[in-house]
Design a protein around this motif. Structure first.
Motif, PDB file in Angstrom:
ATOM      1  N   ILE A   1       1.036  -1.284  -0.136  1.00 55.94           N
ATOM      2  CA  ILE A   1      -0.011   0.491   0.011  1.00 55.94           C
ATOM      3  C   ILE A   1       0.718   1.243  -0.391  1.00 55.94           C
ATOM      4  O   ILE A   1       0.374   2.198  -0.673  1.00 55.94           O
ATOM      5  CB  ILE A   1      -1.203  -0.079   0.885  1.00 55.94           C
ATOM      6  CG1 ILE A   1      -2.123   1.215   1.009  1.00 55.94           C
ATOM      7  CG2 ILE A   1      -0.146   0.426   2.260  1.00 55.94           C
ATOM      8  CD1 ILE A   1      -3.604   0.848   2.325  1.00 55.94           C
ATOM      9  N   HIS A   2       2.153   1.448   0.312  1.00 56.46           N
ATOM     10  CA  HIS A   2       2.974   2.469   0.323  1.00 56.46           C
ATOM     11  C   HIS A   2       4.084   2.256  -0.509  1.00 56.46           C
ATOM     12  O   HIS A   2       4.843   0.724  -1.118  1.00 56.46           O
ATOM     13  CB  HIS A   2       3.678   1.843   1.942  1.00 56.46           C
ATOM     14  CG  HIS A   2       2.534   2.959   2.943  1.00 56.46           C
ATOM     15  ND1 HIS A   2       3.091   2.279   4.316  1.00 56.46           N
ATOM     16  CD2 HIS A   2       1.786   3.972   3.105  1.00 56.46           C
ATOM     17  CE1 HIS A   2       2.297   2.944   4.940  1.00 56.46           C
ATOM     18  NE2 HIS A   2       1.275   4.102   3.858  1.00 56.46           N
ATOM     19  N   ALA A   3       3.888   3.014  -1.317  1.00 55.86           N
ATOM     20  CA  ALA A   3       4.730   2.658  -2.480  1.00 55.86           C
ATOM     21  C   ALA A   3       5.822   2.242  -2.693  1.00 55.86           C
ATOM     22  O   ALA A   3       6.336   1.833  -3.919  1.00 55.86           O
ATOM     23  CB  ALA A   3       5.015   4.287  -2.879  1.00 55.86           C
ATOM     24  N   THR A   4       7.346   2.411  -1.832  1.00 62.20           N
ATOM     25  CA  THR A   4       8.472   1.653  -2.483  1.00 62.20           C
ATOM     26  C   THR A   4       8.453   0.830  -1.155  1.00 62.20           C
ATOM     27  O   THR A   4       9.573   0.095  -1.240  1.00 62.20           O
ATOM     28  CB  THR A   4       9.656   2.996  -1.186  1.00 62.20           C
ATOM     29  OG1 THR A   4       9.132   3.474  -0.095  1.00 62.20           O
ATOM     30  CG2 THR A   4       9.169   4.177  -1.925  1.00 62.20           C
ATOM     31  N   GLU A   5       7.307   0.245  -0.368  1.00 57.87           N
ATOM     32  CA  GLU A   5       7.785  -1.181   0.037  1.00 57.87           C
ATOM     33  C   GLU A   5       7.535  -2.151  -0.695  1.00 57.87           C
ATOM     34  O   GLU A   5       6.206  -3.067  -0.149  1.00 57.87           O
ATOM     35  CB  GLU A   5       6.889  -0.649   1.422  1.00 57.87           C
ATOM     36  CG  GLU A   5       6.992   0.299   2.137  1.00 57.87           C
ATOM     37  CD  GLU A   5       6.198   0.594   3.690  1.00 57.87           C
ATOM     38  OE1 GLU A   5       5.035  -0.660   3.608  1.00 57.87           O
ATOM     39  OE2 GLU A   5       6.156   1.048   4.411  1.00 57.87           O
ATOM     40  N   LEU A   6       8.487  -2.065  -1.352  1.00 64.58           N
ATOM     41  CA  LEU A   6       8.176  -3.923  -2.512  1.00 64.58           C
ATOM     42  C   LEU A   6       8.241  -4.874  -2.302  1.00 64.58           C
ATOM     43  O   LEU A   6       7.515  -5.757  -3.010  1.00 64.58           O
ATOM     44  CB  LEU A   6       8.817  -2.466  -4.046  1.00 64.58           C
ATOM     45  CG  LEU A   6       8.633  -1.505  -4.391  1.00 64.58           C
ATOM     46  CD1 LEU A   6      10.289  -1.340  -4.883  1.00 64.58           C
ATOM     47  CD2 LEU A   6       7.817  -1.381  -5.429  1.00 64.58           C
TER      48      LEU A   6
ATOM     49  N   VAL B   1       6.865   8.719  -3.858  1.00 64.84           N
ATOM     50  CA  VAL B   1       5.751   8.996  -2.858  1.00 64.84           C
ATOM     51  C   VAL B   1       5.099   8.206  -2.352  1.00 64.84           C
ATOM     52  O   VAL B   1       6.255   6.962  -2.175  1.00 64.84           O
ATOM     53  CB  VAL B   1       4.405   8.892  -4.129  1.00 64.84           C
ATOM     54  CG1 VAL B   1       4.613  10.203  -5.110  1.00 64.84           C
ATOM     55  CG2 VAL B   1       4.440   8.099  -4.255  1.00 64.84           C
ATOM     56  N   ARG B   2       4.283   8.525  -0.905  1.00 65.78           N
ATOM     57  CA  ARG B   2       4.101   7.764   0.221  1.00 65.78           C
ATOM     58  C   ARG B   2       3.806   6.956  -0.016  1.00 65.78           C
ATOM     59  O   ARG B   2       3.604   5.809   0.243  1.00 65.78           O
ATOM     60  CB  ARG B   2       3.659   8.930   1.455  1.00 65.78           C
ATOM     61  CG  ARG B   2       3.454   8.516   2.268  1.00 65.78           C
ATOM     62  CD  ARG B   2       3.985   7.020   3.210  1.00 65.78           C
ATOM     63  NE  ARG B   2       3.823   6.339   4.686  1.00 65.78           N
ATOM     64  CZ  ARG B   2       4.159   5.583   5.435  1.00 65.78           C
ATOM     65  NH1 ARG B   2       5.054   4.997   4.758  1.00 65.78           N
ATOM     66  NH2 ARG B   2       2.854   5.399   6.669  1.00 65.78           N
ATOM     67  N   SER B   3       2.446   7.181  -1.023  1.00 68.84           N
ATOM     68  CA  SER B   3       1.654   5.785  -1.267  1.00 68.84           C
ATOM     69  C   SER B   3       0.802   6.155  -2.387  1.00 68.84           C
ATOM     70  O   SER B   3       2.189   5.611  -3.566  1.00 68.84           O
ATOM     71  CB  SER B   3       0.272   6.368   0.251  1.00 68.84           C
ATOM     72  OG  SER B   3      -0.132   5.092   0.291  1.00 68.84           O
TER      73      SER B   3
ATOM     74  N   LEU C   1       1.049  -5.761   4.821  1.00 73.61           N
ATOM     75  CA  LEU C   1       2.658  -6.453   4.415  1.00 73.61           C
ATOM     76  C   LEU C   1       3.255  -4.883   4.142  1.00 73.61           C
ATOM     77  O   LEU C   1       3.205  -4.581   3.612  1.00 73.61           O
ATOM     78  CB  LEU C   1       3.351  -7.418   3.225  1.00 73.61           C
ATOM     79  CG  LEU C   1       2.047  -8.117   3.999  1.00 73.61           C
ATOM     80  CD1 LEU C   1       3.338  -9.546   3.053  1.00 73.61           C
ATOM     81  CD2 LEU C   1       2.699  -9.545   5.278  1.00 73.61           C
ATOM     82  N   HIS C   2       4.085  -4.435   4.630  1.00 71.38           N
ATOM     83  CA  HIS C   2       4.934  -3.329   5.061  1.00 71.38           C
ATOM     84  C   HIS C   2       6.333  -3.362   5.281  1.00 71.38           C
ATOM     85  O   HIS C   2       6.703  -4.729   5.160  1.00 71.38           O
ATOM     86  CB  HIS C   2       5.051  -2.018   6.186  1.00 71.38           C
ATOM     87  CG  HIS C   2       2.723  -2.097   5.835  1.00 71.38           C
ATOM     88  ND1 HIS C   2       2.206   0.103   5.512  1.00 71.38           N
ATOM     89  CD2 HIS C   2       1.900  -2.522   5.827  1.00 71.38           C
ATOM     90  CE1 HIS C   2       1.170  -0.124   5.264  1.00 71.38           C
ATOM     91  NE2 HIS C   2       0.591  -1.760   6.016  1.00 71.38           N
ATOM     92  N   THR C   3       6.895  -2.901   4.874  1.00 75.36           N
ATOM     93  CA  THR C   3       8.479  -2.902   5.162  1.00 75.36           C
ATOM     94  C   THR C   3       8.926  -1.241   6.101  1.00 75.36           C
ATOM     95  O   THR C   3       7.781  -0.346   5.715  1.00 75.36           O
ATOM     96  CB  THR C   3       9.795  -2.391   4.195  1.00 75.36           C
ATOM     97  OG1 THR C   3       9.542  -1.790   3.737  1.00 75.36           O
ATOM     98  CG2 THR C   3       9.643  -3.907   3.250  1.00 75.36           C
ATOM     99  N   PHE C   4       9.772  -1.332   7.165  1.00 74.63           N
ATOM    100  CA  PHE C   4      10.374  -2.405   7.319  1.00 74.63           C
ATOM    101  C   PHE C   4      10.922  -1.942   8.592  1.00 74.63           C
ATOM    102  O   PHE C   4      10.520  -0.894   9.546  1.00 74.63           O
ATOM    103  CB  PHE C   4      11.934  -1.633   6.668  1.00 74.63           C
ATOM    104  CG  PHE C   4      12.850  -0.409   6.963  1.00 74.63           C
ATOM    105  CD1 PHE C   4      12.564   0.532   6.800  1.00 74.63           C
ATOM    106  CD2 PHE C   4      13.558  -0.507   7.644  1.00 74.63           C
ATOM    107  CE1 PHE C   4      12.523   1.683   6.617  1.00 74.63           C
ATOM    108  CE2 PHE C   4      14.138   0.692   8.161  1.00 74.63           C
ATOM    109  CZ  PHE C   4      13.647   2.026   7.693  1.00 74.63           C
TER     110      PHE C   4
HETATM  111 ZN   LIG Z   1       3.939   0.750   5.408  1.00 74.26          ZN
END
Ligand SMILES: [Zn+2]
Length: 573
Positions: free
Chosen positions: A69-74, A128-130, A268-271
């Motif tokens: 859901i957050h852009a860079t948390e691939l 971007v954040r999201s 699921l997110h990071t980190f």
């Molecule tokens: Zn996140």
């Protein structure tokens, strides 16, 4: 099975191709659904996984998993792919996986926010954040610094400008690394000002404002746009103009509302390397005790299976003391009463050998020696990528600067490529366990007794075979999220119901989640609380076939048939 290289982050088209391959390879286990479209009109996919030979997913209890859901948390997205592959590989070879997919379903949304991820993965990324919608204002800012890759190397780093009043100085042992000046350092030394890599609009020669949550006009945080405890921008940055205003979040919310069989979910997110649980807005002593105990039991299992500590958002993961985050995916617990976890994959601090168990506050303040440990580790695992040596650059507005420093997306937001698969391999066993503990409605017994003449007594006994109660959580009970078990009888023409209602309400069924230990002095007054029955007396001719269904919003649906025959003295069919 498609072979996926988990060290690489797939762009949208590749991701969708992987999902299609899964469905093509295992059509009895995998179904793809599009649950909505992103702001930029990309389809948002949910992968439905269950053994369709034992019934459709919507008749079974289910567990939700999403990522990115957050852009860079691939890595979160990749973890979903890895989990899907693990489930498909484990079906018919691993008993728990087989049982889980025979009796339950998974709904997996590997990339909630395909637009933001696509920007992050572009050849010249934009971070971007999201979401990628401009917010809170629909124009590009006319002043300030917009974060972007300005030297064309495909990375977004930092810019440093030599400045005798700058707050940064070279690390005493590693001059390429910058650390904060000591409080009493005399002015006029070899100091720097550090800015995000980017270009300035209408630079006034003095101030460099940096807009938004990630240094750009796209100030949304989709994980603040859910309905529970949603708050306006002045209290909760990135929240959007109203709950579910953003199509990505609305798609998830509508999916949950139309899929009451979902018993829980993990986002699921990071980190950080942590399993985060509610509440986010209140301390544990304000929680419903049984739910807190269940969360703790889930967390203990999570710690054992993933190696990540299980912590409370309120107690251990606040960005600022006593300021809470709201409007998040925790909505599924707070409003819907489904147990939820937010997993922050990947702990670079631990990977670097830094002995510190603070979460957020380590970023605000830590020992200078930790910076060096982090730097040394980064040079080993991602040489020249995790920390990039400073290089001169002629900045169009600022004049001579240097570009370099931490590449956050390369080692913090996500692990370097060679460490990715081992990180996401921590999860599958726990995610499977979280689904297996859910309630499950089962047929226990069906009795037909001839009462004489054309009268028959039919009794349908059902049970919850899961650990959790049918209502899942006390929060769900409190908020009247379920109606209890229902049982219906369907009679053919010529048959008549003499006693009982066509739809009987059987109430909620317990599991053994709230059972005390054998040593407890507390009496268990409801030792058969997992059982319920419906009983009907009908008038019909011998040989008539009748149908019955029983269901519970969370615990699943069962259908059965019986023929009215008087052949056994005890009435057992
Ligand atoms: Zn996140």
């Amino acid at each position: 099975m498609p072979s996926i290289d988990f060290s690489r982050f797939p762009r949208y088209d590749t991701l969708v191709a992987h999902l299609r391959d899964f469905a093509a390879e295992r059509p009895r286990l995998v179904e793809l659904r599009v649950i909505g479209q992103s702001h930029e009109k990309r389809d948002i996919y949910v992968v439905v996984i269950t053994n369709s030979d034992t019934g459709p997913a919507h008749d079974k209890p289910a567990y939700w998993i999403d990522g990115n859901i957050h852009a860079t948390e691939l890595l979160a997205s990749t973890a979903c792919l890895y989990f899907i592959q693990t489930l498909l590989g484990g079906y018919s070879t691993d008993p728990d996986t087989t049982r889980c997919l025979d009796t339950r379903a998974f709904y997996i949304c590997p990339r909630v926010n395909p637009d933001g991820a696509e920007w992050a993965l572009a050849e010249h990324p934009r971070l971007v954040r999201s979401g990628t919608r401009r917010y809170p204002y629909d124009e590009e800012p006319v002043e300030g610094l917009i974060t972007q890759d300005i030297d064309g190397d495909g990375r977004i780093l930092q810019m440093r400008v030599a400045d005798p009043n700058g707050p940064w100085k070279p690390h005493p042992l590693e001059p390429r690394l910058l650390v904060r000046r000591d409080p009493s350092d005399a002015p006029g030394g070899e100091y720097f000002r550090v800015l995000p890599e980017g270009l300035l609009n209408n630079y006034d020669g003095v101030h460099v404002p940096v807009p938004g949550l990630a240094g750009n006009a796209q100030g949304l945080d989709l994980n603040r746009n859910f309905p529970a405890l949603w708050r306006q921008e002045f209290e909760q940055a990135g929240a959007g103009p109203y709950p579910t205003s953003e199509p990505e979040v609305r798609a998830i919310v509508e999916f949950f509302v139309s899929h009451p069989n979902i018993c829980g979910g993990t986002s699921l997110h990071t980190f950080s390397g942590a399993l985060l649980r509610p509440l986010g807005s209140q301390p544990d002593d304000q929680m419903i005790p049984e739910d807190l105990w269940t969360f703790r039991a889930q967390g203990r299992k999570g710690e054992e299976l993933t190696g990540y500590p299980a912590i409370s958002v309120w107690h251990d993961f606040q960005y600022y003391p006593n300021q809470f985050i709201s409007g998040s995916f925790d909505w599924i617990y707070e409003h819907l009463g489904r147990f939820t976890w937010t997993v922050e994959l990947w702990n670079p601090k631990q990977a670097a050998g830094i002995d510190n168990n603070e979460w957020i506050h380590w970023f605000r303040d830590h020992r200078v020696s930790d910076d060096l440990k982090m730097y040394t580790w980064a040079q080993q695992v991602a040489p020249g990528e995790g920390y990039v040596d400073w290089r001169p650059f002629a900045h169009p507005q600022l004049g001579p600067v240097e570009i370099g420093g931490w590449q956050r997306t390369a080692i913090f937001s996500n692990p370097p490529p060679q460490l990715r698969e081992q990180e996401i391999a921590r999860l599958p066993k726990w995610l499977l366990w979280l689904n297996l503990i859910g309630p499950k409605l089962e047929l226990r017994e069906l009795n037909v007794v001839a009462l004489g003449g054309d009268s028959w007594r039919v009794r349908l006994v059902v049970q919850n075979s899961g650990w959790l109660p049918s209502y899942v959580s006390k929060m769900g009970l409190k908020r009247k999220q379920t109606r209890g078990v229902l049982a219906e009888i369907a009679l053919p023409a010529g048959a008549r119901l003499l006693v009982g209602k066509p739809r009987e309400e059987l109430g909620e069924l317990e599991g053994w989640a709230h059972l005390h230990t054998g040593i407890s002095f507390w009496p268990n007054n409801r030792p058969t609380a997992d059982l319920a029955y419906a009983e009907w007396v009908i008038e019909a001719r011998a040989g008539t076939e009748i149908g019955m269904v029983s269901w519970h919003e969370r615990a699943g649906r069962i259908a059965t048939r019986a023929t009215l025959v008087d052949r056994l003295p005890d009435g057992q069919l």
